[in-house]
Scaffold this motif. Structure first.
Motif, PDB file in Angstrom:
ATOM      1  N   ASP A   1       0.825  -1.212   0.000  1.00 44.05           N
ATOM      2  CA  ASP A   1       0.000   0.000   0.000  1.00 44.05           C
ATOM      3  C   ASP A   1       0.855   1.257   0.000  1.00 44.05           C
ATOM      4  O   ASP A   1       0.509   2.263  -0.637  1.00 44.05           O
ATOM      5  CB  ASP A   1      -0.970  -0.003   1.186  1.00 44.05           C
ATOM      6  CG  ASP A   1      -0.256  -0.075   2.528  1.00 44.05           C
ATOM      7  OD1 ASP A   1       0.868  -0.614   2.584  1.00 44.05           O
ATOM      8  OD2 ASP A   1      -0.820   0.403   3.526  1.00 44.05           O
ATOM      9  N   LYS A   2       1.999   1.206   0.692  1.00 45.31           N
ATOM     10  CA  LYS A   2       2.925   2.348   0.677  1.00 45.31           C
ATOM     11  C   LYS A   2       3.523   2.512  -0.712  1.00 45.31           C
ATOM     12  O   LYS A   2       3.672   3.641  -1.210  1.00 45.31           O
ATOM     13  CB  LYS A   2       4.030   2.128   1.714  1.00 45.31           C
ATOM     14  CG  LYS A   2       5.037   3.277   1.815  1.00 45.31           C
ATOM     15  CD  LYS A   2       4.370   4.559   2.291  1.00 45.31           C
ATOM     16  CE  LYS A   2       5.363   5.680   2.529  1.00 45.31           C
ATOM     17  NZ  LYS A   2       6.188   5.465   3.728  1.00 45.31           N
TER      18      LYS A   2
ATOM     19  N   THR B   1       8.227  11.417  -4.164  1.00 44.95           N
ATOM     20  CA  THR B   1       8.369   9.957  -4.167  1.00 44.95           C
ATOM     21  C   THR B   1       9.667   9.547  -3.484  1.00 44.95           C
ATOM     22  O   THR B   1       9.680   8.625  -2.647  1.00 44.95           O
ATOM     23  CB  THR B   1       8.348   9.415  -5.608  1.00 44.95           C
ATOM     24  OG1 THR B   1       7.100   9.738  -6.210  1.00 44.95           O
ATOM     25  CG2 THR B   1       8.536   7.903  -5.624  1.00 44.95           C
TER      26      THR B   1
ATOM     27  N   ARG C   1       1.976   7.196  -6.799  1.00 48.68           N
ATOM     28  CA  ARG C   1       0.950   8.150  -7.207  1.00 48.68           C
ATOM     29  C   ARG C   1       1.401   9.606  -7.076  1.00 48.68           C
ATOM     30  O   ARG C   1       0.736  10.504  -7.580  1.00 48.68           O
ATOM     31  CB  ARG C   1      -0.332   7.949  -6.391  1.00 48.68           C
ATOM     32  CG  ARG C   1      -1.118   6.697  -6.795  1.00 48.68           C
ATOM     33  CD  ARG C   1      -2.550   6.786  -6.295  1.00 48.68           C
ATOM     34  NE  ARG C   1      -2.635   6.832  -4.857  1.00 48.68           N
ATOM     35  CZ  ARG C   1      -2.754   5.757  -4.078  1.00 48.68           C
ATOM     36  NH1 ARG C   1      -2.805   4.543  -4.639  1.00 48.68           N
ATOM     37  NH2 ARG C   1      -2.843   5.879  -2.764  1.00 48.68           N
TER      38      ARG C   1
ATOM     39  N   GLU D   1       2.155   1.817  -3.563  1.00 49.36           N
ATOM     40  CA  GLU D   1       1.158   2.427  -4.449  1.00 49.36           C
ATOM     41  C   GLU D   1       1.011   3.924  -4.173  1.00 49.36           C
ATOM     42  O   GLU D   1       0.862   4.721  -5.098  1.00 49.36           O
ATOM     43  CB  GLU D   1      -0.189   1.708  -4.299  1.00 49.36           C
ATOM     44  CG  GLU D   1      -0.185   0.292  -4.844  1.00 49.36           C
ATOM     45  CD  GLU D   1       0.309   0.233  -6.280  1.00 49.36           C
ATOM     46  OE1 GLU D   1      -0.183   1.019  -7.114  1.00 49.36           O
ATOM     47  OE2 GLU D   1       1.211  -0.586  -6.560  1.00 49.36           O
ATOM     48  N   ARG D   2       1.059   4.313  -2.908  1.00 55.56           N
ATOM     49  CA  ARG D   2       0.973   5.739  -2.577  1.00 55.56           C
ATOM     50  C   ARG D   2       2.169   6.498  -3.132  1.00 55.56           C
ATOM     51  O   ARG D   2       2.030   7.598  -3.675  1.00 55.56           O
ATOM     52  CB  ARG D   2       0.879   5.942  -1.057  1.00 55.56           C
ATOM     53  CG  ARG D   2      -0.441   5.494  -0.449  1.00 55.56           C
ATOM     54  CD  ARG D   2      -0.661   6.137   0.906  1.00 55.56           C
ATOM     55  NE  ARG D   2       0.392   5.835   1.852  1.00 55.56           N
ATOM     56  CZ  ARG D   2       0.422   4.761   2.631  1.00 55.56           C
ATOM     57  NH1 ARG D   2      -0.560   3.857   2.553  1.00 55.56           N
ATOM     58  NH2 ARG D   2       1.416   4.564   3.486  1.00 55.56           N
TER      59      ARG D   2
END
Length: 233
Positions: A29-30, A43, A36, A32-33
């Protein structure tokens, strides 16, 4: 306690394959964040902050990266899942990512010194802090000195900005002795330390025990990359 600082070079090229491998070292999940984010700098700050936390934890506990799981409290402060014997905290600003790790609670904040509207200190600082600020010849420098220390205290509490910044006062008794007052009363079991890592930044650390290291451990991005892409046996 150990305090770490990672200088980022946004002009440095990271091979896309290596970058993807590094992203695979963090939680899905990190990852994917991070992917984005529109700006590459955001990033990289988020990625190297996560990698630094994992490296600190591996060195402190001997855990393998794949076994490290993070959880957060209701205010979003991260913790190591199922381990209450390790406390850590991270911060990043501009070209710096910093981290602190210990067994008792700790907080850290780094701030880039820049021109701002100093009137905001009336809203975020206590009256005593605002008075101290107005008496300083270099107000911007002192503003971010106070801000980094106040943020480090907020982060040790783990309540985010739900705890008002003007509800307590940071005061320098001398360059080496920093205290905190809440409701006019000094809190004796909270300690502060500043470190110089860059003339354009302020770094503040807050801790529940006074056992600060003498200096910050600097880690390059190349060293972090090597630890995760080619881990030591």
């Amino acid at each position: 306690m150990e305090v770490y600082a990672v200088p980022l070079n946004f002009q440095e090229t990271i091979d896309p394959v290596v970058l993807e491998q590094l992203l695979n070292c963090v939680a899905p999940d990190k990852k994917e964040r991070l992917k984005r984010f529109y700006r590459r700098e955001d990033t990289l700050r988020g990625l190297f902050a996560d990698l630094l936390s994992r490296d600190m934890i591996r060195q402190k506990t001997g855990m393998k990266n794949e076994d490290i799981r993070f959880t957060t409290n209701e205010y979003g402060k991260p913790f190591l899942e199922d381990r209450d014997d390790v406390q850590f905290n991270l911060s990043h600003s501009g070209v710096w990512v910093v981290g602190v790790i210990d067994q008792p609670p700790v907080g850290i904040d780094v701030e880039q010194v820049q021109d701002i509207d100093l009137d905001i200190s009336k809203n975020y600082f206590s009256p005593d802090e605002h008075e101290d600020l107005m008496s300083k010849p270099d107000k911007f420098d002192y503003f971010f000195t106070l801000w980094s220390l106040k943020e480090s205290y907020i982060k040790i509490l783990g309540k985010g900005l739900s705890h008002p910044l003007n509800a307590f006062s940071i005061k320098f008794l001398n360059p080496e002795e920093i205290i905190i007052k809440v409701g006019g009363r000094r809190i004796d079991d909270i300690f502060f330390r500043q470190y110089d890592i860059d003339k354009n930044y302020k770094l503040g650390v807050c801790a529940a025990q006074d056992r600060f290291p003498g200096q910050v451990k600097r880690v390059t991005t190349s060293q972090l990359i090597e630890k995760f892409i080619r881990p030591q046996s």
